[in-house]
Structures are given as C-alpha cells and as structure tokens.
Motif scaffolding. Structure first.
Motif, short mmCIF file in Angstrom:
data_model
loop_
_atom_site.label_atom_id
_atom_site.label_comp_id
_atom_site.label_asym_id
_atom_site.label_seq_id
_atom_site.Cartn_x
_atom_site.Cartn_y
_atom_site.Cartn_z
N GLU A 64 -10.69 -47.75 -33.09
CA GLU A 64 -10.62 -46.32 -33.34
C GLU A 64 -11.20 -45.94 -34.69
N GLU A 65 -11.25 -46.89 -35.62
CA GLU A 65 -11.77 -46.62 -36.95
C GLU A 65 -12.76 -47.72 -37.34
N VAL A 66 -13.73 -47.34 -38.17
CA VAL A 66 -14.68 -48.32 -38.68
C VAL A 66 -13.93 -49.32 -39.55
N PRO A 67 -14.10 -50.62 -39.32
CA PRO A 67 -13.42 -51.61 -40.18
C PRO A 67 -13.74 -51.39 -41.65
N GLU A 68 -12.70 -51.45 -42.47
CA GLU A 68 -12.93 -51.28 -43.90
C GLU A 68 -13.80 -52.40 -44.45
N SER A 69 -13.48 -53.62 -44.06
CA SER A 69 -14.26 -54.79 -44.50
C SER A 69 -14.35 -55.75 -43.33
N LEU A 70 -15.54 -55.88 -42.77
CA LEU A 70 -15.76 -56.68 -41.57
C LEU A 70 -16.43 -58.00 -41.93
N PHE A 91 -24.66 -56.63 -35.01
CA PHE A 91 -23.40 -55.94 -35.30
C PHE A 91 -23.18 -55.80 -36.80
N ALA A 92 -23.58 -56.80 -37.58
CA ALA A 92 -23.46 -56.69 -39.03
C ALA A 92 -24.28 -55.51 -39.54
N SER A 93 -25.50 -55.37 -39.02
CA SER A 93 -26.36 -54.26 -39.42
C SER A 93 -25.77 -52.92 -39.03
N ALA A 94 -25.26 -52.84 -37.80
CA ALA A 94 -24.72 -51.57 -37.31
C ALA A 94 -23.50 -51.13 -38.09
N VAL A 146 -24.15 -61.95 -47.77
CA VAL A 146 -24.63 -62.94 -46.81
C VAL A 146 -24.31 -64.32 -47.36
N LEU A 147 -23.51 -65.08 -46.61
CA LEU A 147 -23.12 -66.43 -47.02
C LEU A 147 -23.84 -67.44 -46.14
N ASN A 148 -24.98 -67.93 -46.64
CA ASN A 148 -25.72 -68.94 -45.89
C ASN A 148 -25.13 -70.32 -46.11
N GLU A 149 -25.42 -71.22 -45.17
CA GLU A 149 -24.91 -72.59 -45.22
C GLU A 149 -23.40 -72.61 -45.42
N SER A 150 -22.73 -71.72 -44.70
CA SER A 150 -21.27 -71.60 -44.78
C SER A 150 -20.71 -71.59 -43.35
N ARG A 151 -19.97 -72.59 -43.01
CA ARG A 151 -19.44 -72.71 -41.65
C ARG A 151 -17.98 -72.27 -41.62
N ALA A 152 -17.67 -71.34 -40.75
CA ALA A 152 -16.27 -70.89 -40.57
C ALA A 152 -15.53 -71.89 -39.70
N THR A 153 -14.37 -72.27 -40.13
CA THR A 153 -13.55 -73.21 -39.36
C THR A 153 -12.35 -72.55 -38.70
N GLY A 154 -12.04 -71.32 -39.06
CA GLY A 154 -10.91 -70.64 -38.43
C GLY A 154 -10.69 -69.26 -39.01
N SER A 162 -19.00 -49.80 -43.16
CA SER A 162 -18.14 -50.96 -43.34
C SER A 162 -18.71 -51.88 -44.42
N ALA A 163 -17.85 -52.49 -45.21
CA ALA A 163 -18.27 -53.53 -46.15
C ALA A 163 -18.36 -54.83 -45.36
N VAL A 164 -19.56 -55.35 -45.19
CA VAL A 164 -19.79 -56.45 -44.27
C VAL A 164 -20.09 -57.75 -45.02
N THR A 165 -19.44 -58.81 -44.57
CA THR A 165 -19.76 -60.16 -45.01
C THR A 165 -20.26 -60.93 -43.79
N LEU A 166 -21.46 -61.48 -43.88
CA LEU A 166 -22.06 -62.22 -42.78
C LEU A 166 -22.04 -63.70 -43.10
#
Length: 478
Positions: free
Chosen positions: A182-188, A200-203, A243-251, A209-213
């Motif tokens: 219902e609302e744009v994420p404050e920080s996605l 989606f990051a671009s949109a 933009v966090l390159n060479e960064s793998r999310a584990t959870g 939204s404050a976006v971290t990719l």
C-alpha cells in the motif's frame, strides 16, 4: 488438421504465452484444442510478471519525469517524495490491467473454439498411444482424463525462494507479491542484480524508495552487455542507489520495524523491506514427466530441441518451463513452432540469434544478436562501433545524458549480426536492428534508409555508416 483420419486433439497444460499462442495456431490449423490452466490465462507474464512489472515501471517513469522537467527549465516541478506516491492506487491499476488482459485472452480463445478447463494437469502414460493422456485435477478435487494426440507443456516458472529468506508477503517479498503493498517502501533492499532485480530497483528508486541493490557478481546485470551494464550502474549510483557488488546475501529476517539482510562476509543491512530476485524454478515437478518418459535437465527444466520437441514423441514444451531464453516472446514462438511442427505445417526452427530483448531499467537496455562477449572471446569475428547518444541532437533536446547505440557486423560481408541500444525507449529503437539481423542486411543497407531529423533513431543509421568499409581497388602495375 487430422490425425490418422480424425481431428487431432491437442491438449495444452498452461495458459501463458507459450500455451495460448500455441492454441491459436492449432485451432487455425483445424485441431481440437483444450487448455488446462490453473492460475489464469496469460500466465505469470500477464498476471504477475511482465504486464504488472512494466506497468509499475511506467508509473515510476512518470514520477521520475518531474526531475527531468526541472532540468528542461519548467518551474513548479520537484523530485517526487515517497509520500507523494499512492502505491496502493498504482497497484490497483496494475492488477486491473492484468485482469483485463487475461480476460481479453480468454475471450479470444473461446471465440476460436478452444476448450478451457480449470485445474492442474499431469501426464498419464497410455499403453498403445503415442502421446500420454492428461489427468486433470479440478478445483473441487474431482478428476477427469483427457485423451490427446499431441500434448504441449507450457507450465512456466516461479520465483526461486531462499530457505533462509522465506517470503511473508509483507516485509520479505518475491516479485509476485509486491503488488499488495500500500505504501512505497521507505528503504528497499533488492537481493539479486539480474534483470528482475535491476528493474525493480530502478522502479522503486524512481518512486522515492531508498534502494540498496545486492549483487553477488562484480557488476549489476552480469548477463547483459558490459558497456550497457556500466551505464546503468553509473546512473543508479548518481541517483543515490547503494550498489553492493561481490556481496552475497545468505538470509533475511524480520524485525519489529523492518528487515535485516545478512551477507556472507557477516555484514548486516537494515531496511524496511527486502525483495528477493534470485532466479526462477520451473513448474515441472508435478507433471509426471519421469513416468511419461519426458527428460529434464539438472535444474528440472524440460529438455527440448529447436522445434520444441521433448524426448517423448508427440509431447512438446514451450516457455519458461524449458529454460530457453526466458522471455514471453520466445515462449510464444516456441508454442507456435510446436504446433506448426506437430500439425504438419511449414516451420522454421527457433533461432535465438534473432531474438531481441529489453531490460526495462531507466535507462533501458535493448539487445539483439551476438554480444560483446561473443566478440571479445573471439567466438564471433566481427567489427563494432559504439556511438554515444550525447552527440545526438534529439537527445540533447531531451536532456538525455546517458546511453549509446552499438552495432556489430561481420568483417568481410558487413552484414549486421547484433546490436545494443541504451537509452529511453531502447525497447522501441532496437526494432530496426532486429530487422537488420533477421533479414541479414548490411550496414550500408541499414544506413541508406532515411531517418527523421532530429531523432534518436538517427544514431542507429549514423552508427551503421561508421561501419562502412570502402572498397579499395588495387593499383594496376604498369
């Protein structure tokens, strides 16, 4: 079309682009067609993926245009704040458009005489039959067996889910769930920098939204042209995206106020929401493929040849469940080719070298044919030219600062074999290059057609002209 003297019965499992386009061809050729569909005609392309995401991107593009207006000298404009955007209203429009498109497909199929069966289908091997039957489990739990002469599998794919970041539809999301916000994420936080993640990051950045990719690779869009990806990543950074390159999310885990995403190096990223976009899984596990003799690869995707045949006679497959260049346009073509082949019409095998595609970021990336990687690895011997849009008069008028046109041609024949366009409406500009690749035009033929001045398409012709190679006649000895 008749099968052993009788009308051919075609049963299609799945109503996405591969399924419904195949049905239209099969009815045109005189077959009796049944589509077994569970989720709604149009499939994920219409209901949860292409149509919804590109509608969201269209809204985001208009939101971002207010900043452009200021650069063009129009007063009273401002960069949109998150609070300015009624995301609930945007998402209602998105879902309404998707439903309307699905209804249009339903109406077209029924007008053409296609029988629509709501339920889940799986293959049942039948002794003495060349094609398996299809057992349908209806919504009420009842079952019905449908005999088939030809079966097409077009069951699509679903978002891959990380077991350590299970979606809840509220804070931890897949790309199918974002339309309930219902609302744009404050920080996605967007996990995954492929096409879906980058779009989606671009949109959402354009919506405020404050976006971290988070990208596990050394750059965003690792599967795209490296020059194009560099432009998009530069624009992302200039507009404030992390933009966090060479960064793998584990959870990812929920907190009282948002989410925390953990990276493999121990870092934690805090946000209000996380969108997990780490690929797709084929919807093939409940189709009874092994018992029917239909081969799949190690990822569960149905193995097909260039005319969409599986390893089982009279069983074909199309679309994302095959893992072949997962685009709606390719799914549709695979479905058409399957029916042309199965029903004895003239058919040309699928040629992926002529497929054009677009990444709908801002700016867009559109490509066709061979890639820069093909040329750099010497897999293809080609020459290329890259022309920045910043030199284009129309681009200057529109304050377009980023983008380019790149064309590849064969060294000797000068035939156009590929191209890349980065910029606004690249999805439209790529068409001339797609025609050139498909028709095997030379760069001289491409450049000789008149273009409008001023126009962005003029850069396509100019790039082609720069690849002209003058024929030099050797001086005769005296």
């Amino acid at each position: 079309m008749r099968h052993n003297g009788a009308v051919t019965n075609v049963v299609i499992i799945g109503g996405g682009p591969g399924g419904y386009e195949a049905a239209l061809v099969a009815t045109q050729l005189g077959a009796q067609v049944t589509i077994v569909d569970r989720d709604g005609l149009g499939g994920s392309a219409v209901l949860t993926d292409c149509v919804p995401s590109k509608t969201l991107i269209a809204s985001a593009t208009f939101a971002a245009s207010s900043e452009l207006s200021t650069r063009l000298g129009l007063s009273g404009s401002h960069t949109p704040r998150r609070s300015d955007v009624d995301l609930g209203r945007i998402n209602e429009r998105i879902k309404s458009l998707a439903t309307a498109q699905s209804r249009d497909i339903h109406d077209r199929l029924t007008r053409d005489g296609v029988l629509l069966v709501r339920g889940t289908g799986r293959l049942i091997p039948a002794s003495g039959a060349t094609a398996p039957s299809v057992l349908v489990t209806n919504e009420d739990g009842g079952e019905q067996l449908i005999e088939a002469d030809v079966v097409l599998l077009a069951t699509g794919a679903r978002p891959r889910v990380l077991p350590t970041a299970k979606p809840d539809g509220f804070r931890i999301l897949t790309w199918e769930q974002v339309y309930e916000l219902e609302e744009v994420p404050e920080s996605l936080i967007v996990v995954g920098s492929g096409v879906t993640g980058a779009e989606f990051a671009s949109a959402y950045q354009s919506l405020g939204s404050a976006v971290t990719l988070v990208s596990s690779r050394d750059r965003v869009l690792p599967g795209e042209d490296s020059d194009a990806a560099a432009v998009v990543e530069q624009v992302f950074s200039e507009r404030g995206m992390t933009v966090l390159n060479e960064s793998r999310a584990t959870g990812a885990r929920r907190t009282d106020t948002g989410v925390v995403v953990t990276l493999s190096d121990g870092r934690e990223i805090v946000g209000s929401h996380v969108l997990v976009a780490v690929g797709s899984l084929p919807n093939t596990d409940s189709l009874g493929l092994a018992a029917a003799g239909v081969s799949v690869d190690e990822g569960g995707f149905v193995t097909v040849d260039r005319v969409s045949r599986t390893s089982m006679r009279d069983v074909y497959a199309a679309g994302d469940c095959t893992g072949v260049n997962m685009l709606a346009s390719v799914a549709a073509m695979q479905g058409r080719i399957a029916m042309w082949h199965a029903l004895g019409d003239s058919v040309h095998p699928l040629d992926l070298d002529t497929v054009s595609s677009t990444v709908f970021t801002d700016p867009e990336i559109a490509t066709v044919g061979v890639s820069q990687h093909d040329v750099d690895s010497q897999h293809i011997r080609a020459e290329s030219v890259m022309l920045p849009l910043s030199t284009n008069a129309r681009a200057k008028m529109q304050s377009i600062e980023h983008g380019f046109v790149k064309i590849f041609c064969r060294r000797s024949s000068r035939i156009v074999i590929g191209g890349v366009v980065v910029g606004p409406h690249a999805s439209e500009l790529i068409h001339s290059l797609a025609l050139a690749v498909d028709a095997r035009l030379t760069v001289d033929q491409l450049s000789s057609a008149f273009t409008v001045y001023p126009s962005l398409s003029g850069s396509v012709a100019e790039a082609a002209r720069r690849l002209h190679a003058a024929e030099v006649t050797p001086t005769e000895s005296t």
